[in-house]
Write a protein that holds these residues in place. Structure first.
Motif, PDB file in Angstrom:
ATOM      1  N   THR B   2       0.833  -1.201   0.000  1.00 38.16           N
ATOM      2  CA  THR B   2       0.000   0.000   0.000  1.00 38.16           C
ATOM      3  C   THR B   2       0.869   1.253   0.000  1.00 38.16           C
ATOM      4  OG1 THR B   2      -1.686  -1.174   1.265  1.00 38.16           O
ATOM      5  CG2 THR B   2      -1.808   1.234   1.261  1.00 38.16           C
ATOM      6  N   THR B   3       0.494   2.222  -0.854  1.00 39.67           N
ATOM      7  CA  THR B   3       1.163   3.526  -0.853  1.00 39.67           C
ATOM      8  C   THR B   3       0.347   4.473   0.018  1.00 39.67           C
ATOM      9  OG1 THR B   3       2.015   3.166  -3.082  1.00 39.67           O
ATOM     10  CG2 THR B   3       1.935   5.453  -2.294  1.00 39.67           C
ATOM     11  N   LEU B  21      -6.465  13.790  -6.002  1.00 38.36           N
ATOM     12  CA  LEU B  21      -5.767  12.497  -5.902  1.00 38.36           C
ATOM     13  C   LEU B  21      -6.765  11.348  -5.833  1.00 38.36           C
ATOM     14  CD1 LEU B  21      -2.877  13.383  -3.425  1.00 38.36           C
ATOM     15  CD2 LEU B  21      -2.617  12.604  -5.793  1.00 38.36           C
ATOM     16  N   ALA B  22      -7.836  11.548  -5.066  1.00 35.83           N
ATOM     17  CA  ALA B  22      -8.833  10.470  -4.933  1.00 35.83           C
ATOM     18  C   ALA B  22      -9.478  10.165  -6.282  1.00 35.83           C
ATOM     19  CB  ALA B  22      -9.888  10.877  -3.908  1.00 35.83           C
ATOM     20  N   GLU B  28      -6.736   2.734  -7.746  1.00 43.36           N
ATOM     21  CA  GLU B  28      -5.776   2.374  -6.693  1.00 43.36           C
ATOM     22  C   GLU B  28      -6.380   2.584  -5.299  1.00 43.36           C
ATOM     23  OE1 GLU B  28      -5.192   4.206  -9.330  1.00 43.36           O
ATOM     24  OE2 GLU B  28      -3.301   3.649 -10.282  1.00 43.36           O
ATOM     25  N   VAL B  29      -7.155   3.677  -5.150  1.00 42.57           N
ATOM     26  CA  VAL B  29      -7.742   3.979  -3.840  1.00 42.57           C
ATOM     27  C   VAL B  29      -8.845   2.977  -3.496  1.00 42.57           C
ATOM     28  CG1 VAL B  29      -9.131   5.685  -2.569  1.00 42.57           C
ATOM     29  CG2 VAL B  29      -7.126   6.431  -3.864  1.00 42.57           C
ATOM     30  N   THR B  30      -9.691   2.669  -4.473  1.00 41.22           N
ATOM     31  CA  THR B  30     -10.802   1.743  -4.178  1.00 41.22           C
ATOM     32  C   THR B  30     -10.317   0.303  -3.997  1.00 41.22           C
ATOM     33  OG1 THR B  30     -11.224   1.614  -6.549  1.00 41.22           O
ATOM     34  CG2 THR B  30     -12.628   3.097  -5.270  1.00 41.22           C
ATOM     35  N   VAL B  34      -3.699   2.434  -2.666  1.00 37.73           N
ATOM     36  CA  VAL B  34      -3.322   3.781  -2.195  1.00 37.73           C
ATOM     37  C   VAL B  34      -4.284   4.182  -1.089  1.00 37.73           C
ATOM     38  CG1 VAL B  34      -3.241   6.236  -2.796  1.00 37.73           C
ATOM     39  CG2 VAL B  34      -2.295   4.537  -4.381  1.00 37.73           C
ATOM     40  N   VAL B  35      -3.734   4.714  -0.012  1.00 42.89           N
ATOM     41  CA  VAL B  35      -4.548   5.231   1.095  1.00 42.89           C
ATOM     42  C   VAL B  35      -4.257   6.723   1.240  1.00 42.89           C
ATOM     43  CG1 VAL B  35      -4.902   5.193   3.601  1.00 42.89           C
ATOM     44  CG2 VAL B  35      -4.657   3.050   2.329  1.00 42.89           C
TER      45      VAL B  35
END
Lengths: 79, 379
Positions: B2-3, B21-22, B28-30, B34-35
């Protein structure tokens, strides 16, 4: 001038707003007494504006020098 | 793997960056690759240019405040828990409650704050409008002002360099509408040897001030105020009296910056094009927090956020980027209650103000409502 040690460089080249003189005032206010500050400006107007303020406020104006496309103005905070 | 992206600060810069970014890194976020964690000290988000209108009773306080959580993409984790230490070497941010946030990429958007206490007498003797409470206090004072000399003075540095001029022009119209111009003398002072840092704006202002009977002095940097005698003294040795004093207090960066040893007076050393903290490729600095010699303004924060979001997106998804910030700033400038002008500039292009017009004034009023789309990363 060549023997003078620069303590702080304020690079205000490309600063349209707040501009080089505002950056210099900010630096002089925050500096300790005795600090030698070099202001870099790409605006020719700074070569008259900055020395005028330095003299009015009672700090020590050291020098102005033309460099490659910009100017260097040196001031020492003395009070 | 995870980034982890940590954004410290929930003002314009932090909020726009987080939302962009979201959206850019949606997959990547979903998927959890990525967090995005946002750490802020305030559950509310205020459109700060709105304070100017609060002063003149043109906008109500609740019109310029939203809940921060309502502005953020739901995939962003919001923590209302002030950061108290930023440790770049160990890549961790510590909050007031003791929580630790490890990061791979950090965005510092902690903004600036007024420090009226840095000028003796300023807190006791002056009005200002750079937070809600002080804007409402000035609003009431102007409503009850019966006449006399109103003196304006600016601390250095301060955000929104056009605000002092806007306030002056709007005060003129305010007293004109109340048929009080014969009782009120406006007196404007400015730190440098013209009326605004931008020479074309200054030249235009001189003509307007002379036409409107607004007095002015230049090379005036406030040093101390004597509230008992209603007198202000400057670093340059001048002294002026007043019946009401309105100031822009000097600003500093956030306390956490100084406490973490990131920069004197809360300003962080920043590469003016890459917007990275000097010496730390994984730490970005945006908005008022940078030490870049550029306007501390919402517009600056907005355009820097666009750049940082694009840079981080490219680096995370493709490994590298060539995207850089060109110094772009755009400002609407109110020249009264009915007209406004507009300037834009960057590192290489100086500003050229357009003639004030009603249309630009309405565009500014329109943007005051559209700002919430900017905060959400849409406009």
């Amino acid at each position: 001038m060549s023997d003078l040690k620069i303590d702080q460089v304020v690079d205000a080249r490309g600063s349209a707003c707040p501009g080089p003189l505002m950056e210099l005032i900010k630096a002089v206010k925050a500096a300790e007494v005795g600090t030698v500050i070099e202001l870099l400006s790409a605006e020719k107007g700074t070569t008259t504006d900055a020395p005028a303020w330095i003299k009015k406020v009672g700090q020590e104006y050291i020098s102005t020098a033309e460099k490659d496309g910009y100017w260097s103005i040196v001031v020492k905070k003395i009070k | 793997m995870t980034t982890r992206i940590v954004i410290v600060g929930g003002g314009s810069a932090g909020t726009i960056t987080a939302n962009l970014l979201a959206r850019n890194l949606y997959k990547e976020v979903t998927s959890g690759k990525v967090v995005i964690n946002m750490i802020t000290d305030n559950p509310d988000h205020t459109y700060q240019p709105g304070y100017l209108y609060v002063v003149f009773d043109k906008v109500r306080p609740d019109e310029i405040v939203r809940k921060q959580k309502d502005l953020l993409d739901p995939h962003i984790n919001l923590f209302v828990d002030p950061a108290v230490k930023i440790d770049r070497d160990n890549r961790v941010v510590v909050t007031k409650s003791g929580r630790q946030f490890d990061y791979d990429y950090l965005v510092i958007a902690t903004g600036s704050r007024i420090v009226p206490e840095d000028i003796p007498g300023l807190k006791e003797g002056s009005y200002w409008f750079y937070d809600m409470q002080s804007a409402l206090r000035l609003r009431e004072a102007l409503m009850n002002f019966n006449g006399g000399k109103i003196l304006l003075s600016m601390g250095i540095p301060h955000k929104c360099p056009v605000a002092p001029l806007e306030l002056t022009f709007m005060m003129y119209d305010y007293f004109k509408e109340r048929n009080m111009l014969d009782k009120v003398q406006l007196h404007y002072t400015y730190p440098i040897n013209r009326l605004h840092v931008l020479e074309p704006v200054s030249d235009w202002t001189i003509g307007e001030f002379e036409r409107k009977g607004i007095k002015y002095d230049t090379f005036f940097n406030m040093e101390e105020i004597d509230p008992a005698k209603n007198v202000i003294r400057s670093m340059e040795g001048d002294e002026l009296g007043y019946d009401m004093l309105i100031t822009i207090p000097p600003h500093k960066g956030a306390q956490v910056i100084e406490d973490s040893g990131l920069g004197k007076n809360g300003w962080v050393s920043t590469d003016r094009r890459k917007l990275i903290n000097t010496g730390y490729d994984n730490v970005y600095v945006i908005g008022d927090t940078t030490d870049i010699p550029i306007s501390k303004a919402g517009s600056t924060a907005h355009f820097q956020s666009d750049v940082v979001a694009e840079r981080l997106t490219s680096i995370i998804s493709q490994g590298d980027t060539v995207i850089e910030y060109d110094g772009k700033v755009v400002c609407f400038v109110e020249t009264g209650f009915d007209e406004a002008t507009y300037i834009w500039f960057n590192y290489n292009t100086p500003p050229k103000p357009t003639p004030p017009s009603r249309m630009l004034h309405w565009m500014k009023l329109g943007y005051n409502r559209l700002y919430w789309l900017t905060a959400r990363g849409i406009l």
